[in-house]
Design an enzyme around this catalytic site. Sequence first.
Site, mmCIF file in Angstrom:
data_model
loop_
_atom_site.group_PDB
_atom_site.id
_atom_site.type_symbol
_atom_site.label_atom_id
_atom_site.label_comp_id
_atom_site.label_asym_id
_atom_site.label_seq_id
_atom_site.Cartn_x
_atom_site.Cartn_y
_atom_site.Cartn_z
ATOM 1 N N GLU A 169 -26.358 38.705 30.806
ATOM 2 C CA GLU A 169 -25.001 39.072 31.174
ATOM 3 C C GLU A 169 -24.954 40.513 31.684
ATOM 4 O OE1 GLU A 169 -22.319 36.123 28.491
ATOM 5 O OE2 GLU A 169 -22.988 37.915 27.484
ATOM 6 N N CYS B 224 -22.671 47.809 33.458
ATOM 7 C CA CYS B 224 -23.464 47.758 32.231
ATOM 8 C C CYS B 224 -24.570 46.721 32.444
ATOM 9 C CB CYS B 224 -22.543 47.366 31.080
ATOM 10 S SG CYS B 224 -23.379 47.323 29.502
ATOM 11 N N CYS C 176 -32.747 40.550 22.437
ATOM 12 C CA CYS C 176 -33.273 41.826 21.949
ATOM 13 C C CYS C 176 -34.052 41.547 20.673
ATOM 14 C CB CYS C 176 -32.123 42.795 21.659
ATOM 15 S SG CYS C 176 -32.681 44.437 21.157
ATOM 16 N N CYS D 121 -30.171 44.391 15.231
ATOM 17 C CA CYS D 121 -29.165 45.219 14.557
ATOM 18 C C CYS D 121 -28.101 44.277 14.014
ATOM 19 C CB CYS D 121 -28.539 46.217 15.528
ATOM 20 S SG CYS D 121 -29.761 47.345 16.221
ATOM 21 N N CYS E 224 -24.726 43.439 15.880
ATOM 22 C CA CYS E 224 -24.804 43.202 17.328
ATOM 23 C C CYS E 224 -25.086 41.734 17.626
ATOM 24 C CB CYS E 224 -25.896 44.079 17.930
ATOM 25 S SG CYS E 224 -26.201 43.759 19.676
ATOM 26 N N CYS F 238 -18.825 45.878 24.092
ATOM 27 C CA CYS F 238 -20.116 46.313 23.522
ATOM 28 C C CYS F 238 -20.553 45.371 22.415
ATOM 29 C CB CYS F 238 -20.003 47.692 22.878
ATOM 30 S SG CYS F 238 -19.656 49.015 23.983
HETATM 31 N N1 SAH Z 1 -30.142 48.238 22.819
HETATM 32 C C1 SAH Z 1 -29.608 49.459 23.286
HETATM 33 C C2 SAH Z 1 -28.641 49.229 24.395
HETATM 34 C C3 SAH Z 1 -27.379 48.497 23.999
HETATM 35 S S1 SAH Z 1 -26.052 49.593 24.162
HETATM 36 C C4 SAH Z 1 -28.980 50.189 22.147
HETATM 37 O O1 SAH Z 1 -28.793 49.602 21.093
HETATM 38 O O2 SAH Z 1 -28.715 51.372 22.295
HETATM 39 C C5 SAH Z 1 -24.735 48.802 23.433
HETATM 40 C C6 SAH Z 1 -24.042 49.682 22.407
HETATM 41 O O3 SAH Z 1 -23.069 48.892 21.720
HETATM 42 C C7 SAH Z 1 -25.021 50.161 21.363
HETATM 43 O O4 SAH Z 1 -24.671 51.445 20.902
HETATM 44 C C8 SAH Z 1 -24.805 49.155 20.286
HETATM 45 O O5 SAH Z 1 -25.266 49.625 19.054
HETATM 46 C C9 SAH Z 1 -23.322 48.945 20.338
HETATM 47 N N2 SAH Z 1 -22.892 47.686 19.723
HETATM 48 C C10 SAH Z 1 -23.642 46.607 19.446
HETATM 49 N N3 SAH Z 1 -22.892 45.642 18.867
HETATM 50 C C11 SAH Z 1 -21.635 46.132 18.801
HETATM 51 C C12 SAH Z 1 -20.402 45.593 18.344
HETATM 52 N N4 SAH Z 1 -20.333 44.366 17.864
HETATM 53 N N5 SAH Z 1 -19.306 46.354 18.428
HETATM 54 C C13 SAH Z 1 -19.367 47.606 18.968
HETATM 55 N N6 SAH Z 1 -20.494 48.154 19.435
HETATM 56 C C14 SAH Z 1 -21.632 47.427 19.345
HETATM 57 FE FE1 SF4 Z 2 -30.746 45.365 20.435
HETATM 58 FE FE2 SF4 Z 2 -28.135 45.118 19.953
HETATM 59 FE FE3 SF4 Z 2 -29.645 46.708 18.435
HETATM 60 FE FE4 SF4 Z 2 -29.132 47.415 20.949
HETATM 61 S S1 SF4 Z 2 -27.633 47.202 19.310
HETATM 62 S S2 SF4 Z 2 -31.110 47.505 19.892
HETATM 63 S S3 SF4 Z 2 -29.085 45.373 21.947
HETATM 64 S S4 SF4 Z 2 -29.831 44.458 18.614
#
Ligand code: SAH
Ligand code: SF4
Length: 393
Positions: free
Chosen positions: A115, A128, A135, A139, A142, A370
């Site tokens: 996406e 974006c 991934c 996390c 996420c 995000c």
């Molecule tokens: N993997 C990289 C790039 C993704 S950036 C990283 O983690 O930095 C996307 C951003 O959105 C990251 O800061 C991530 O931690 C945040 N994010 C992930 N899940 C989210 C959620 N459910 N609500 C708000 N932010 C979230």
């Molecule tokens: Fe991967 Fe989501 Fe963690 Fe970013 S926030 S490193 S996309 S699992």
Amino acid sequence: MTATAPITQDVLTIPRKAPEGAKNLVGMTRDQMREALIEAGTAEKQAKMRLNQVWQWIYHWGVTDFDVMTNLSKDYRKLLSDNFVIERPELVTKLVSEDGTRKYLVRIAGGHEVEIVYIPEEGRGTLCVSSQVGCTLTCSFCHTGTQKLVRNLTAAEIVGQVMLARDDLGEWPEPGTGTGEDGPRLLSNIVLMGMGEPLYNFENVRDAMKVCMDGEGIALGRRRITLSTSGVVPEIARTAEEIGCLLAVSFHATTDEVRDKLVPVNKKWNIEQLLAALREYPKATNSERITFEYVMLEGVNDTFEDAHRLVKLLEGIPAKVNLIPFNEWPGAPYKRSSNNRIRAFATILMEAGYASPIRTPRGEDIMAACGQLKSATERERKSRAQIAAEAGL
Ligand code: SAH
Ligand code: SF4
């Protein structure tokens, strides 16, 4: 775990197969394209000129058909079309949010899907971009991290996302009508904040961003590109040296205990190691501050103590903090902090001198905000209990 653990994950990069062995010119660096042109029969003496011509057609004018490259002879166009294609990923669906945010679902080789999100704002537009299918980093807050299947995107697939968005926005200049550089750009910024950990796919991300920065083509300045990492410490210095873009870090917690649960890569490189790498980030100056992303999770990381600890941790780093209200997804094990709590958290940071904007979620109605991205085909859901167990809750 130690910092010497291997940093490159065991994920495959599978180049997209073009029909009958024709190679996709999109995503090649200048050197790679020059070599490919020579290999296909371009005379060495002419290679530099041909490279410049073809590069401009692809990246400045956005054409996909060799026939329209009118400054090339018919024979040379035939040589090109016999050997190459100019391809973007295949668009599967496009959704437009009430707030104008667009989400594209695209298909790449192997039938995988990723996406891409376009976010229009006053005077600018941010794309974006995804760097991986899924991934590996899981996390716990996420959605992307719950997707089982992961593979690296090729440079072509990363550049292709930018080209596909420009196609959809109608942003390529019309041949013969000037370059279209005088007005504000619809796609003026790139953030590597889609699916995937960009620093686990370093070379492809680097090559793709070099193509996007090239002045003879898409020509986005390095300060218009922000790479977000969850904290892959050994690759942070390289990001400054080899890409030169701005850096964002998914920080999200102020103690190792909590960060281990939220961002498990913290077990490999903890807060102290991460901050040391950021202090050394050669580009970090007051005009090029590092963005700390901080997702607001009720009762998990949103206390006043957290805010004060964060201020202490940031000492000595030119930083700003993006507070991201948690975006829910089906089965998510967390809740968004209240608006009052988020504002109070922001106030503490601001009083300590840190800009700390609260991000307005964009495109929530189309699951484009995000952390909500996840390929439809991979959407086999884990249960709430399973996610909570894996998060150590
Ligand atoms: N993997 C990289 C790039 C993704 S950036 C990283 O983690 O930095 C996307 C951003 O959105 C990251 O800061 C991530 O931690 C945040 N994010 C992930 N899940 C989210 C959620 N459910 N609500 C708000 N932010 C979230
Ligand atoms: Fe991967 Fe989501 Fe963690 Fe970013 S926030 S490193 S996309 S699992």
